[in-house]
Design a protein around this motif. Structure first.
Motif, PDB file in Angstrom:
ATOM      1  N   TYR A 381       0.837  -1.213   0.000  1.00 23.62           N
ATOM      2  CA  TYR A 381       0.000   0.000   0.000  1.00 23.62           C
ATOM      3  C   TYR A 381       0.869   1.259   0.000  1.00 23.62           C
ATOM      4  CZ  TYR A 381      -2.929   3.736   1.886  1.00 23.62           C
ATOM      5  OH  TYR A 381      -3.558   4.927   2.095  1.00 23.62           O
ATOM      6  N   LEU A 382       1.880   1.287   0.871  1.00 19.27           N
ATOM      7  CA  LEU A 382       2.753   2.458   0.964  1.00 19.27           C
ATOM      8  C   LEU A 382       3.546   2.655  -0.329  1.00 19.27           C
ATOM      9  CD1 LEU A 382       4.076   2.150   4.623  1.00 19.27           C
ATOM     10  CD2 LEU A 382       2.533   3.889   3.718  1.00 19.27           C
ATOM     11  N   GLN A 383       4.024   1.566  -0.896  1.00 16.86           N
ATOM     12  CA  GLN A 383       4.775   1.673  -2.141  1.00 16.86           C
ATOM     13  C   GLN A 383       3.896   2.285  -3.242  1.00 16.86           C
ATOM     14  OE1 GLN A 383       7.803   1.454  -1.858  1.00 16.86           O
ATOM     15  NE2 GLN A 383       8.651  -0.529  -1.314  1.00 16.86           N
ATOM     16  N   GLN A 384       2.617   1.861  -3.296  1.00 15.84           N
ATOM     17  CA  GLN A 384       1.705   2.403  -4.298  1.00 15.84           C
ATOM     18  C   GLN A 384       1.450   3.884  -4.058  1.00 15.84           C
ATOM     19  OE1 GLN A 384       0.587   0.632  -7.019  1.00 15.84           O
ATOM     20  NE2 GLN A 384       0.034   2.705  -7.685  1.00 15.84           N
ATOM     21  N   GLU A 385       1.367   4.285  -2.789  1.00 14.13           N
ATOM     22  CA  GLU A 385       1.191   5.698  -2.453  1.00 14.13           C
ATOM     23  C   GLU A 385       2.385   6.522  -2.951  1.00 14.13           C
ATOM     24  OE1 GLU A 385      -1.424   7.426  -0.797  1.00 14.13           O
ATOM     25  OE2 GLU A 385      -2.414   5.578  -1.438  1.00 14.13           O
TER      26      GLU A 385
END
Length: 423
Positions: A381-385
């Motif tokens: 999720y953080l990587q996609q953000e």
């Protein structure tokens, strides 16, 4: 015992360098830093004389600018004259800060015992003799302009064999002298450590990198001595020179000699055990004395971060408290100066109590715990953000992620004002 040679390897004196300032202005410490570089240079000379070395090697950036002031040139020359009086020759190359321009000879001749490696394409060499016997071959080149030609290897052609072939005989020891980024800074005349090691030199005395760095623990053959005096918070830790001993048939010996009278440090102090602000002052001072002893310096400039969980967190957040605490730390010992005090503490959180209450803080903690149970999903999720915001993908470790979660919890509790009652 086989033949032996001892010398001081120094670099990046930066005589005349401007003081880069403190986060919190201080006229007294600003003036103190202006004095620090000449003091460090004097200690370099003292180290050479006190250790009765055979010679001194300076690997570039003697001055901070190509056209030094008469005062800075005189400071340099005065040190060289002290060495000349002690029969200690000096071999040096120019660096990117002080390339070969009009400074040489502009303010007077240097002692006859001082030798400069030629700048530019052609490398040069000198032979050090003791009692008429050739003992050490010194080979190097310096900067002619403030930049080194891109794609041109600054170490090209500098080998022991080439110098000895030109000389017509061999010498017990060979020392290379360069101002280079090596493989640490690819923008400043980089070269390959493997190529240097294959050039037949017993030791490479390098300059440009301000942090001391040695290649080869058991037999160091490549080294940066670092700058002699740090000028900003990026130059933390002890700064000085290398005392190098080369002995036939034995590994090289390096001894680091501190020369900085003022050392810069970043300090993190866990204040969880402190019951009062006065306790914090005492704890910080004790830690500063410990660091001061390790750095072997007269004075120290620090940037201090307070960490840990403490009921005093709410007090530290009140206007003016942190600055007052910084001033009290500075008043506790006038040889140390804290230019910035940073609060990274957190309020102790009684998680079980908050969860039992079932209010918003409980929801926050439950969501945080649920994320912790599925790390792969959370990291994805953080990587996609990061990607959605056009930011480079961050390499986030699980340990760092948990630390960020705890910090985020503490920040929300601060905003809610709940953390003050959660004890």
């Amino acid at each position: 015992m086989g033949k032996q040679v001892r010398f001081i390897h120094t670099a990046d004196l930066h005589l005349g360098a401007p003081f880069k300032g403190l986060r919190t202005a201080s006229g007294a410490w600003g003036r103190r830093m202006v004095e620090a570089i000449p003091e460090a240079y004097a200690r370099v000379i003292d180290a050479a004389i006190d250790n009765a070395v055979d010679f001194v090697v300076i690997a570039g950036d003697i001055f901070d600018v190509a056209h030094p002031s008469f005062a800075d040139y005189s400071c340099f020359r005065d040190g060289l004259e002290r060495l000349a009086a002690a029969n200690i020759p000096v071999y040096f190359c120019t660096g990117n800060h002080d390339p070969y321009t009009s400074w040489q000879g502009a303010y007077g001749k240097l002692p006859d015992s001082v030798f400069m490696f030629p700048p530019g394409d052609e490398a040069g060499y000198y032979v050090y003799e003791r009692d008429g016997e050739p003992l050490a071959l010194l080979v190097g080149r310096g900067y002619y302009n403030q930049t080194w030609p891109y794609g041109q290897d600054i170490a090209e052609g500098i080998t022991r064999k080439a110098a000895e072939d030109d000389l017509g005989y061999s010498v017990p020891f060979a020392i290379g002298v360069l101002h280079t980024g090596l493989d640490v800074d690819p923008t400043k005349a980089p070269t390959d450590p493997a190529e240097l090691l294959s050039a037949g030199m017993d030791y490479w005395a390098l300059g440009h990198i301000h942090t001391p760095k040695v290649y080869g623990d058991d037999n160091p053959r490549i080294a940066f001595s670092g700058c002699i005096q740090g000028r900003a918070m990026k130059d933390t830790g002890a700064r000085g020179v290398n005392l190098v001993t080369l002995t036939e048939g034995k590994p090289n010996q390096l001894e680091f000699i501190p020369t900085a009278s003022v050392v810069w440090e970043r300090v993190k102090v866990d204040v969880s055990s402190c019951a009062t602000l006065a306790d914090m002052v005492t704890l910080v001072k004790d830690e500063l004395f410990r660091l001061n002893g390790d750095a072997s310096c007269d004075e120290m400039i620090e940037r201090i971060t307070l960490s840990g969980t403490t009921p005093l967190h709410a007090v530290l957040r009140q206007p003016g408290v942190l600055e007052d605490l910084r001033q009290r730390i500075n008043e506790s010992y006038d040889r140390f100066y804290c230019d910035a005090l940073i609060d990274a503490t957190a309020m102790p959180i009684d998680r079980e109590k908050l969860l039992a209450e079932g209010l918003f803080p409980a929801v926050l903690l439950e969501v945080s715990e649920s994320h912790a149970q599925n790390r792969a999903h959370e990291i994805a999720y953080l990587q996609q953000e990061f990607i959605d915001r056009g930011i480079g993908i961050s390499n986030i470790s699980e340990k760092a992620l948990r630390k960020m979660e705890r910090r985020a919890e503490a920040l929300v509790m601060d905003l809610l004002g709940e953390g003050r009652d959660a004890r």
